[in-house]
Design a protein around this motif. Structure first.
Motif, PDB file in Angstrom:
ATOM      1  N   VAL A  96      58.014  83.543  16.246  1.00 52.04           N
ATOM      2  CA  VAL A  96      58.356  83.570  17.676  1.00 52.04           C
ATOM      3  C   VAL A  96      59.868  83.420  17.852  1.00 52.04           C
ATOM      4  O   VAL A  96      60.492  84.141  18.644  1.00 52.04           O
ATOM      5  N   CYS A  97      60.467  82.476  17.112  1.00 52.64           N
ATOM      6  CA  CYS A  97      61.915  82.290  17.196  1.00 52.64           C
ATOM      7  C   CYS A  97      62.665  83.572  16.802  1.00 52.64           C
ATOM      8  O   CYS A  97      63.649  83.946  17.453  1.00 52.64           O
ATOM      9  N   GLN A  98      62.184  84.222  15.757  1.00 47.65           N
ATOM     10  CA  GLN A  98      62.826  85.472  15.323  1.00 47.65           C
ATOM     11  C   GLN A  98      62.713  86.544  16.394  1.00 47.65           C
ATOM     12  O   GLN A  98      63.693  87.250  16.700  1.00 47.65           O
ATOM     13  N   GLN A  99      61.553  86.660  16.982  1.00 51.23           N
ATOM     14  CA  GLN A  99      61.310  87.694  17.987  1.00 51.23           C
ATOM     15  C   GLN A  99      62.145  87.453  19.252  1.00 51.23           C
ATOM     16  O   GLN A  99      62.620  88.396  19.881  1.00 51.23           O
ATOM     17  N   PRO A 151      67.050  79.890  17.595  1.00 52.19           N
ATOM     18  CA  PRO A 151      67.469  79.357  16.285  1.00 52.19           C
ATOM     19  C   PRO A 151      66.288  79.094  15.361  1.00 52.19           C
ATOM     20  O   PRO A 151      65.290  78.491  15.760  1.00 52.19           O
ATOM     21  N   LEU A 152      66.409  79.553  14.116  1.00 50.26           N
ATOM     22  CA  LEU A 152      65.361  79.328  13.119  1.00 50.26           C
ATOM     23  C   LEU A 152      65.478  77.954  12.467  1.00 50.26           C
ATOM     24  O   LEU A 152      64.464  77.318  12.154  1.00 50.26           O
ATOM     25  N   ASP A 153      66.701  77.503  12.277  1.00 49.84           N
ATOM     26  CA  ASP A 153      66.884  76.275  11.504  1.00 49.84           C
ATOM     27  C   ASP A 153      66.532  75.015  12.280  1.00 49.84           C
ATOM     28  O   ASP A 153      66.410  73.936  11.703  1.00 49.84           O
ATOM     29  N   THR A 154      66.329  75.127  13.584  1.00 50.10           N
ATOM     30  CA  THR A 154      65.977  73.961  14.402  1.00 50.10           C
ATOM     31  C   THR A 154      64.608  74.126  15.062  1.00 50.10           C
ATOM     32  O   THR A 154      64.331  73.491  16.076  1.00 50.10           O
ATOM     33  N   TYR A 155      63.748  74.961  14.474  1.00 53.39           N
ATOM     34  CA  TYR A 155      62.492  75.298  15.160  1.00 53.39           C
ATOM     35  C   TYR A 155      61.566  74.114  15.373  1.00 53.39           C
ATOM     36  O   TYR A 155      60.664  74.156  16.221  1.00 53.39           O
ATOM     37  N   LEU A 156      61.737  73.023  14.634  1.00 55.18           N
ATOM     38  CA  LEU A 156      60.872  71.851  14.798  1.00 55.18           C
ATOM     39  C   LEU A 156      61.399  70.858  15.830  1.00 55.18           C
ATOM     40  O   LEU A 156      60.675  69.930  16.207  1.00 55.18           O
ATOM     41  N   ARG A 157      62.625  71.028  16.269  1.00 58.35           N
ATOM     42  CA  ARG A 157      63.173  70.099  17.260  1.00 58.35           C
ATOM     43  C   ARG A 157      62.485  70.291  18.606  1.00 58.35           C
ATOM     44  O   ARG A 157      62.215  71.422  19.029  1.00 58.35           O
ATOM     45  N   VAL A 186      50.283  83.444   4.670  1.00 58.55           N
ATOM     46  CA  VAL A 186      51.437  82.841   5.339  1.00 58.55           C
ATOM     47  C   VAL A 186      52.698  83.630   5.010  1.00 58.55           C
ATOM     48  O   VAL A 186      53.513  83.931   5.900  1.00 58.55           O
ATOM     49  N   PHE A 187      52.859  83.979   3.734  1.00 52.72           N
ATOM     50  CA  PHE A 187      54.021  84.778   3.329  1.00 52.72           C
ATOM     51  C   PHE A 187      54.049  86.102   4.085  1.00 52.72           C
ATOM     52  O   PHE A 187      55.121  86.582   4.479  1.00 52.72           O
ATOM     53  N   ASN A 188      52.878  86.704   4.312  1.00 50.62           N
ATOM     54  CA  ASN A 188      52.804  87.983   5.021  1.00 50.62           C
ATOM     55  C   ASN A 188      53.365  87.861   6.434  1.00 50.62           C
ATOM     56  O   ASN A 188      54.063  88.776   6.911  1.00 50.62           O
ATOM     57  N   VAL A 189      53.059  86.743   7.109  1.00 50.30           N
ATOM     58  CA  VAL A 189      53.596  86.520   8.460  1.00 50.30           C
ATOM     59  C   VAL A 189      55.118  86.501   8.417  1.00 50.30           C
ATOM     60  O   VAL A 189      55.797  87.165   9.222  1.00 50.30           O
ATOM     61  N   LEU A 190      55.667  85.743   7.467  1.00 42.90           N
ATOM     62  CA  LEU A 190      57.115  85.635   7.348  1.00 42.90           C
ATOM     63  C   LEU A 190      57.744  86.971   6.934  1.00 42.90           C
ATOM     64  O   LEU A 190      58.787  87.376   7.474  1.00 42.90           O
ATOM     65  N   TRP A 191      57.129  87.671   5.984  1.00 48.08           N
ATOM     66  CA  TRP A 191      57.659  88.946   5.499  1.00 48.08           C
ATOM     67  C   TRP A 191      57.731  89.976   6.620  1.00 48.08           C
ATOM     68  O   TRP A 191      58.735  90.689   6.763  1.00 48.08           O
ATOM     69  N   ARG A 192      56.656  90.038   7.409  1.00 50.33           N
ATOM     70  CA  ARG A 192      56.638  91.017   8.505  1.00 50.33           C
ATOM     71  C   ARG A 192      57.692  90.706   9.565  1.00 50.33           C
ATOM     72  O   ARG A 192      58.208  91.615  10.228  1.00 50.33           O
TER      73      ARG A 192
END
Length: 317
Positions: free
Chosen positions: A137-140, A144-150, A97-103
């Motif tokens: 996906v939000c990063q790409q 917004p990253l901070d509201t990704y669950l809304r 999971v960390f690898n996904v975020l790091w990349r």
């Protein structure tokens, strides 16, 4: 799922036997569909509704496979498998999971899934892979990253649109609620769940086919050694794709055949869904006798004095 007359048949039952005597009983409904949404077999009612819970994860992963996110961040099939997972929070799984975020150059502090009891990080939460995929996906897409669950976040709208497109219905007809991890999940008919898994296993979509490949090549990422989904996919050697959901949900697709099985245990029992799944998979010839016996030893024989017994059959509608 093809609409029309109600499809109903007797429910299945799972008995807990203590030295051969029935101690408890679970009621179960199940449906098998093809990739056109036609109901092939049913026990109970194919129209019964339930939240699909974590069995939705392979379809939430469509946000990753359909947007170029995998290619943008050079994510692998192993990364995709953890995105589809309900993992056990092992060191290997948390690192993936960390690898996904790091990349994707995302700090793990953006994860909004809870920190499990006794754990140190949200990376260890069983839904962290799904959350990491949504964040990537939000990063790409510069969302917004901070509201990704809304529900209003574009990534959630994208996911809803993909699910609605597969089911051939307007997205606003799907009832949503928060899953325990905070992400939206959807209520749908058991027959619709079976239809989704028939589509997943059909091989007719490049994006879905890549998700299946990732899950079946890396089954240890999807759940973990000894877990039902991992062991079923491992022993079926690429013929089945399997994903559990909480509250008695179990879904299985027969790869290359375009057939999907969805199971709902009425009282939400985990032990009963595995027993019924093995009973039906063996009944339909989706697993061999050897595989059925191996998995039954793990999931149906609970102790020296207790075992599970599944009763009933699927019927043609």
């Amino acid at each position: 799922m093809t609409r029309g007359k109600r499809t109903q048949a007797p429910r299945l039952e799972v008995h807990l036997l203590r030295e051969g005597i029935v101690e408890s009983t679970h009621q179960v409904e199940a449906t098998v569909c093809d990739d056109k949404g036609r109901i092939l077999l049913v026990a109970g009612s194919a129209e019964t509704t339930a939240f699909i819970r974590s069995a939705l994860k392979p379809f939430q992963a469509l946000a990753v496979t359909s947007t170029g996110t995998l290619e943008r961040y050079d994510l692998t099939d192993k990364d995709l498998a953890i995105i589809c997972s309900s993992h056990r929070g092992t060191i290997e799984q948390a690192r993936q999971v960390f690898n996904v975020l790091w990349r994707a150059d995302i700090d793990p502090s953006f994860l909004q899934c809870p920190i499990p009891d006794g754990a140190q990080s949200p990376l260890q939460h069983n839904c962290s892979g799904k959350h990491a995929g949504m964040l990537a996906v939000c990063q790409q897409r510069h969302w917004p990253l901070d509201t990704y669950l809304r529900r209003s976040n574009p990534v959630q709208q994208l996911i809803l649109g993909k699910i609605a497109e597969l089911l051939g219905m307007p997205g606003e007809e799907l009832i949503s609620a928060r899953d325990d991890c905070g992400a939206p999940t959807y209520s749908m008919q058991i027959g619709q769940m079976a239809h989704l898994y028939a589509l997943l296993a059909s091989g007719n979509s490049v994006d879905l086919e890549r998700i299946v490949r990732a899950m079946t090549y890396y089954p240890q990422m999807v759940a973990g050694d000894g877990a039902f989904d991992t062991e079923l996919m491992r022993l079926s050697e690429g013929h089945l794709v399997s994903k559990s959901g909480a509250e008695g949900i179990q879904c299985v697709g027969r790869i290359g055949e375009g057939m999907g099985l969805a199971i709902k245990v009425i009282d939400g029992s985990k032990r009963a869904k595995y027993a019924v799944a093995l009973h039906l998979l063996r009944q339909m010839g989706w697993i061999s006798t050897t595989v059925a016996e191996t998995l039954s030893e793990r999931f149906m024989i609970l102790s020296r004095y207790k075992r599970l017994e599944a009763i009933g059959e699927l019927s043609m509608p």
